[in-house]
Design a protein around this motif. Structure first.
Motif, mmCIF file in Angstrom:
data_model
loop_
_atom_site.group_PDB
_atom_site.id
_atom_site.type_symbol
_atom_site.label_atom_id
_atom_site.label_comp_id
_atom_site.label_asym_id
_atom_site.label_seq_id
_atom_site.Cartn_x
_atom_site.Cartn_y
_atom_site.Cartn_z
ATOM 1 N N ALA A 1 -138.568 43.174 2.255
ATOM 2 C CA ALA A 1 -139.041 41.883 1.733
ATOM 3 C C ALA A 1 -139.875 41.148 2.773
ATOM 4 O O ALA A 1 -140.931 40.578 2.447
ATOM 5 N N VAL B 1 -143.316 42.765 2.898
ATOM 6 C CA VAL B 1 -144.165 42.342 1.776
ATOM 7 C C VAL B 1 -144.677 40.918 2.013
ATOM 8 O O VAL B 1 -145.858 40.623 1.781
ATOM 9 N N LEU B 2 -143.823 40.045 2.490
ATOM 10 C CA LEU B 2 -144.251 38.677 2.780
ATOM 11 C C LEU B 2 -145.302 38.639 3.885
ATOM 12 O O LEU B 2 -146.268 37.879 3.803
ATOM 13 N N TRP C 1 -148.004 42.193 -5.663
ATOM 14 C CA TRP C 1 -146.952 41.720 -6.557
ATOM 15 C C TRP C 1 -146.554 42.796 -7.563
ATOM 16 O O TRP C 1 -145.365 42.935 -7.879
ATOM 17 N N ALA D 1 -144.495 45.343 -5.655
ATOM 18 C CA ALA D 1 -143.166 44.807 -5.343
ATOM 19 C C ALA D 1 -142.271 44.791 -6.576
ATOM 20 O O ALA D 1 -141.082 45.123 -6.494
ATOM 21 N N SER D 2 -142.816 44.439 -7.722
ATOM 22 C CA SER D 2 -141.996 44.399 -8.933
ATOM 23 C C SER D 2 -141.608 45.802 -9.396
ATOM 24 O O SER D 2 -140.484 46.014 -9.848
ATOM 25 N N LEU E 1 -133.380 46.230 2.592
ATOM 26 C CA LEU E 1 -134.012 45.405 1.562
ATOM 27 C C LEU E 1 -134.650 44.157 2.179
ATOM 28 O O LEU E 1 -135.783 43.790 1.837
ATOM 29 N N PHE E 2 -133.960 43.523 3.110
ATOM 30 C CA PHE E 2 -134.526 42.353 3.782
ATOM 31 C C PHE E 2 -135.749 42.710 4.624
ATOM 32 O O PHE E 2 -136.738 41.985 4.644
ATOM 33 N N ALA F 1 -138.905 46.922 -7.117
ATOM 34 C CA ALA F 1 -137.660 46.225 -7.467
ATOM 35 C C ALA F 1 -137.009 46.833 -8.707
ATOM 36 O O ALA F 1 -135.775 46.976 -8.759
#
Length: 113
Positions: free
Chosen positions: A72, A75-76, A35, A38-39, A68-69, A42
């Protein structure tokens, strides 16, 4: 408020929330690392939107939003893998604990008889 400022603010809020949860021992360190990363990513991509275009061109992706997708989803998937491993580890620990308790119960029953 421009979309860039909004994106930076939202990413900064996410970073602050993760740090607060980490400091209050609500979020374990092993989950916080992803997290936090990821932040920070971002925030960087929000502050320098041209960077996403450059990275997309480097990987041969025509639309930066597709990159970007993909990021994401990656990361998920990392989070899902981490949670799955934790569930498997917890399941094994529970099985071992139940087996130990069953052996102890069996010993007590044989002593009582």
């Amino acid at each position: 408020m421009t979309p860039q400022i909004l994106a930076i603010a939202m990413a900064a809020v996410l970073l602050i929330v993760v740090i607060v949860l980490l400091r209050s021992y609500v979020l374990p360190e092993k989950y916080a690392v992803i997290w936090l990363a990821a932040s920070v990513v971002a925030i960087v991509l929000s502050a320098w939107p041209g960077l996403l275009d450059t990275i997309a061109i480097f990987f041969g992706i025509s639309q930066p939003i597709n990159l970007l997708f993909v990021g994401a989803f990656f990361v998920l998937f990392l989070l899902l893998m981490q949670v799955s491993l934790e569930v498997a580890r917890t399941r094994d620990e529970l099985r071992k604990t139940v087996q130990k308790l069953a052996l102890e119960l069996e010993k007590r029953r044989s002593i009582d008889d």
